[in-house]
Design an enzyme around this catalytic site. Structure first.
Site, PDB file in Angstrom:
ATOM      1  N   GLU A  41    -100.615 -27.029 -21.726  1.00 53.79           N
ATOM      2  CA  GLU A  41    -101.348 -26.105 -20.847  1.00 53.79           C
ATOM      3  C   GLU A  41    -102.350 -26.803 -19.937  1.00 53.79           C
ATOM      4  OE1 GLU A  41    -100.563 -22.618 -19.713  1.00 53.79           O
ATOM      5  OE2 GLU A  41    -100.091 -22.958 -21.819  1.00 53.79           O
ATOM      6  N   THR A  52     -92.985 -19.422 -20.356  1.00 53.37           N
ATOM      7  CA  THR A  52     -93.853 -18.298 -20.728  1.00 53.37           C
ATOM      8  C   THR A  52     -93.031 -17.057 -21.066  1.00 53.37           C
ATOM      9  OG1 THR A  52     -95.519 -19.169 -19.235  1.00 53.37           O
ATOM     10  CG2 THR A  52     -95.871 -16.944 -19.986  1.00 53.37           C
ATOM     11  N   SER A  99    -105.276 -19.840 -15.157  1.00 54.96           N
ATOM     12  CA  SER A  99    -103.941 -19.307 -15.425  1.00 54.96           C
ATOM     13  C   SER A  99    -103.547 -18.338 -14.329  1.00 54.96           C
ATOM     14  CB  SER A  99    -103.949 -18.576 -16.763  1.00 54.96           C
ATOM     15  OG  SER A  99    -102.752 -17.854 -16.936  1.00 54.96           O
ATOM     16  N   SER A 100    -102.269 -18.014 -14.313  1.00 50.39           N
ATOM     17  CA  SER A 100    -101.761 -16.962 -13.428  1.00 50.39           C
ATOM     18  C   SER A 100    -101.251 -15.773 -14.223  1.00 50.39           C
ATOM     19  CB  SER A 100    -100.610 -17.503 -12.581  1.00 50.39           C
ATOM     20  OG  SER A 100    -101.060 -18.570 -11.805  1.00 50.39           O
ATOM     21  N   GLU A 128     -96.894 -23.162 -21.617  1.00 50.82           N
ATOM     22  CA  GLU A 128     -96.862 -23.727 -20.253  1.00 50.82           C
ATOM     23  C   GLU A 128     -95.436 -24.097 -19.843  1.00 50.82           C
ATOM     24  OE1 GLU A 128     -97.537 -23.759 -17.138  1.00 50.82           O
ATOM     25  OE2 GLU A 128     -96.995 -25.847 -16.827  1.00 50.82           O
ATOM     26  N   ASP A 163    -102.275 -27.233 -16.211  1.00 48.34           N
ATOM     27  CA  ASP A 163    -102.667 -26.166 -15.281  1.00 48.34           C
ATOM     28  C   ASP A 163    -103.990 -26.485 -14.572  1.00 48.34           C
ATOM     29  OD1 ASP A 163    -100.467 -24.575 -15.491  1.00 48.34           O
ATOM     30  OD2 ASP A 163    -101.430 -22.943 -16.583  1.00 48.34           O
TER      31      ASP A 163
HETATM   32  N1  GLU Z   1     -99.305 -21.969 -17.669  1.00 49.67           N
HETATM   33  C1  GLU Z   1     -99.000 -20.914 -16.770  1.00 49.67           C
HETATM   34  C2  GLU Z   1    -100.174 -20.010 -16.540  1.00 49.67           C
HETATM   35  O1  GLU Z   1    -100.965 -19.830 -17.407  1.00 49.67           O
HETATM   36  C3  GLU Z   1     -97.863 -20.110 -17.247  1.00 49.67           C
HETATM   37  C4  GLU Z   1     -96.644 -20.942 -17.321  1.00 49.67           C
HETATM   38  C5  GLU Z   1     -95.435 -20.348 -16.714  1.00 49.67           C
HETATM   39  O2  GLU Z   1     -95.305 -19.115 -16.702  1.00 49.67           O
HETATM   40  O3  GLU Z   1     -94.593 -21.097 -16.237  1.00 49.67           O
HETATM   41  O4  GLU Z   1    -100.329 -19.499 -15.487  1.00 49.67           O
END
Ligand code: GLU
Length: 595
Positions: A452, A413, A478-479, A433, A455
């Site tokens: 993605e 990311t 997501s984070s 991702e 997740d």
């Molecule tokens: N897919 C992760 C998210 O949406 C982000 C991926 C990452 O930062 O490693 O939280």
């Protein structure tokens, strides 16, 4: 399609504009110097600011700002450049969340450009026959590819708030993809660590493993196929990806992953159809907002858990006077608040189109008070902390409940922050991702597809109530935590980071460092990090662990957490842009006119 928006004028913006005009008359701006990529962690000055992990991306965003573009224009231009230079972290095969402070109205807007599950996805798609697929097998597959949202996010942002066309926003990146960029150690090592799986897909191998191996540091990496794809988007907008020949190529790649017949890799096909691509929509969401010591902290709502989790943890921390504590106590409270907020994140946050996420209650002071009473000054809460009940009735410290769970986290990311001379601010996190996404390049198109959908929870982790199970058209939790902080109603600070669920703790810790621990922004961002997500605490080298261990904390060493990019508005038309000094090889902070 695009239109300029009026902006609210402040007295200092007039001075800045006059100053810039005078400067322009006396000496033409040195466009060559501006577009030269510079790796530097801090820049202070006026006229606009940009911070990213990459010198080329910051230079391209800076050039847009210097030519009169606004923060939205610069954000899209920088994001497109990151798709060229950081293709393993983000790009048009992925998605993201775009948070925008609009100076003209004083409002914060958020765009959800998250990848979406195809209509054929089912609750057990990642657990056929009831048992979860091996994670690595799901990552490198067509099955984990969500419908990309990044081109549509760029289009929506430019149409609504930008002042330039897509064609102009992509111009710098089209050139960059053609002329190439100098391979650095981060690019080389990310290629190297993906080499095994990249080698199994001829299209990926040809692009990223020229001569059969990762390109050497100092060589030039070109991607003419991506330049051509960008040209299509420049002409046709996001439709160039969601309909027509590129869409057909994406679907074919997902449904029949183009794996080398000689490879012995199991590559599961995906479910995406051209109808899924054509149906993709960027969604404008309500931002989350939490008051923290007189500041308003705006973040991204579900399906990201960023806004609610950062916000809940801050609300818990607000019950304590961190600035009056010694460092160990302050960090102890930071870790405990984070564990508590993650317990609630895991239990309650998913795609709001599929599950009822109690956003208001998760961010309420009553809930925070109930959760804060769990924190003991001299003991660590046993992990996992059980989730609370954000039900509007808050009486005291609850106990019992179902355990939380931790998900695997990668370092992928990317995040960028921009601000302009009119007071507009963008905080934008985008991703594919995993580092390298699914590992699958769409043949002839120059970009990687995301993974993605990994997740999602593969099986229920919440005792029958997992809000993040797969489903048709669903967006995985997501984070990502693009954040904008207002002080006295004006933008003050904007930041974000990559790092999977550690994104939340990186943003939280940086805010605590800046707001409570008296650190300036460069120090707050560079400080060694620790990430507590309701399990073991990961800690970077240099994070002070000894006294926290004496309290009962345990730590797992980790080389690096996140790669933040931030801008602080200094209040007099000046900005402090801040990028990483060392993580991921160091980022690039730029301002139009340096002090
Ligand atoms: N897919 C992760 C998210 O949406 C982000 C991926 C990452 O930062 O490693 O939280």
């Amino acid at each position: 399609m695009t239109r300029a928006r009026p902006v609210r004028t402040r007295w200092w913006t007039l001075l800045v504009a006059l100053g810039l005009t005078a400067a322009t008359l006396v000496a033409a701006p040195d466009a060559e110097a501006r577009t030269r990529p510079v790796r530097q962690p801090v820049a202070v000055g006026s006229g606009g600011a940009v911070a990213t992990v990459d010198p080329e991306a910051s230079a391209i965003g800076l050039d847009v700002l210097a030519r009169g573009g606004n923060a939205v224009d610069a954000a899209v231009a920088s994001a497109a450049a990151l798709g060229v230079t950081e293709p393993y972290s983000a790009g048009i095969g992925g998605g993201g969340f775009f948070v925008f402070y609009e100076a003209a109205t004083g409002e914060v807007h958020t765009l959800d450009g998250r990848e979406t599950a195809p209509a054929a996805m089912r609750v057990d798609s990642f657990a056929p026959g009831g048992s979860a697929l091996p994670f690595a097998e799901a990552v490198t597959s067509g099955l984990s590819v969500g419908v990309p949202g990044t081109p549509a996010t760029w289009e929506e942002a430019l149409e609504r708030w930008g002042t330039i066309t897509m064609n102009r926003a992509l111009a710098g990146s089209i050139q960059l993809a053609r002329r190439g960029f100098e391979v650095d150690e981060t690019f080389r090592s990310q290629t190297e660590s993906n080499a095994d799986r990249f080698a199994d897909f001829p299209a990926t191998r040809e692009l990223f493993l020229p001569d059969g191996e990762a390109p050497a540091v100092g060589t030039r990496f070109r991607n003419p196929d991506l330049a051509d794809t960008y040209r299509l988007i420049a002409r046709e907008g996001a439709d160039a990806i969601t309909t027509g020949p590129v869409a057909e190529d994406i679907v074919e790649t997902v449904q029949q992953p183009p794996v080398d017949p000689a490879a012995d890799r199991v590559v599961r096909p995906g479910l995406m159809t051209t109808a899924d691509l054509a149906a993709y929509e960027v969604v404008e969401r309500e931002p989350t907002v939490s008051d923290y010591r007189g500041l308003e902290v705006y973040g991204m709502g579900p399906p990201s858990s960023g806004g609610t989790t950062v916000g809940e943890a801050l609300n818990v921390l607000e019950r304590f006077d961190l600035s009056a504590m010694d460092r160990t106590q302050a960090l102890h409270h930071y870790l405990e608040a984070s564990a508590i907020a993650f317990a609630d994140r895991n239990r309650y946050v998913g795609d709001p189109a599929s599950v009822d996420v109690p956003v208001e209650e998760l961010l309420s002071d009553g809930f925070a008070a109930e959760r804060a009473c769990l924190v003991e000054p001299d003991a660590v809460l046993p992990r996992p902390v059980a989730p609370g009940s954000p039900d509007g009735s808050y009486t005291g410290c609850p106990d019992g409940g179902i355990p939380g769970g931790e998900s695997p986290e990668g370092p992928s990311t990317t995040h960028l922050t921009t601000a302009d001379r009119w007071g507009n601010v963008v905080s934008y996190t985008l991703t594919i991702e995993s580092t390298g996404g699914s590992g699958i390049v769409v043949p002839g198109r120059g970009f990687l597809l995301n993974n993605e959908l990994t997740d999602f929870s593969f099986t229920d982790t919440q005792g029958g109530d997992d809000p993040n199970l797969p489903g048709p058209g669903k967006r995985p939790r997501s984070s990502m935590s693009p954040t904008i902080v207002l002080r006295d109603g004006e933008p003050w600070l904007a930041l974000g980071s990559p790092g999977g669920a550690t994104i939340i703790t990186t943003v939280l810790q940086t805010l605590v460092n800046r707001v409570d621990l008296g650190q300036d922004l460069p120090t707050a961002l560079a400080a060694p990090r620790a990430s507590q997500r309701n399990g073991t605490t990961q800690a970077e080298p240099g994070f002070e662990t000894a006294e926290l261990q004496a309290l009962g904390h345990t730590f797992t060493p980790t080389a690096e957490l996140g790669a933040a990019a931030a801008v602080e508005l200094l209040g007099d038309g000046r900005f402090q842009a801040v990028a990483e000094p060392t993580r991921r090889g160091g980022g690039s902070a730029r301002v139009v006119e340096e002090d």
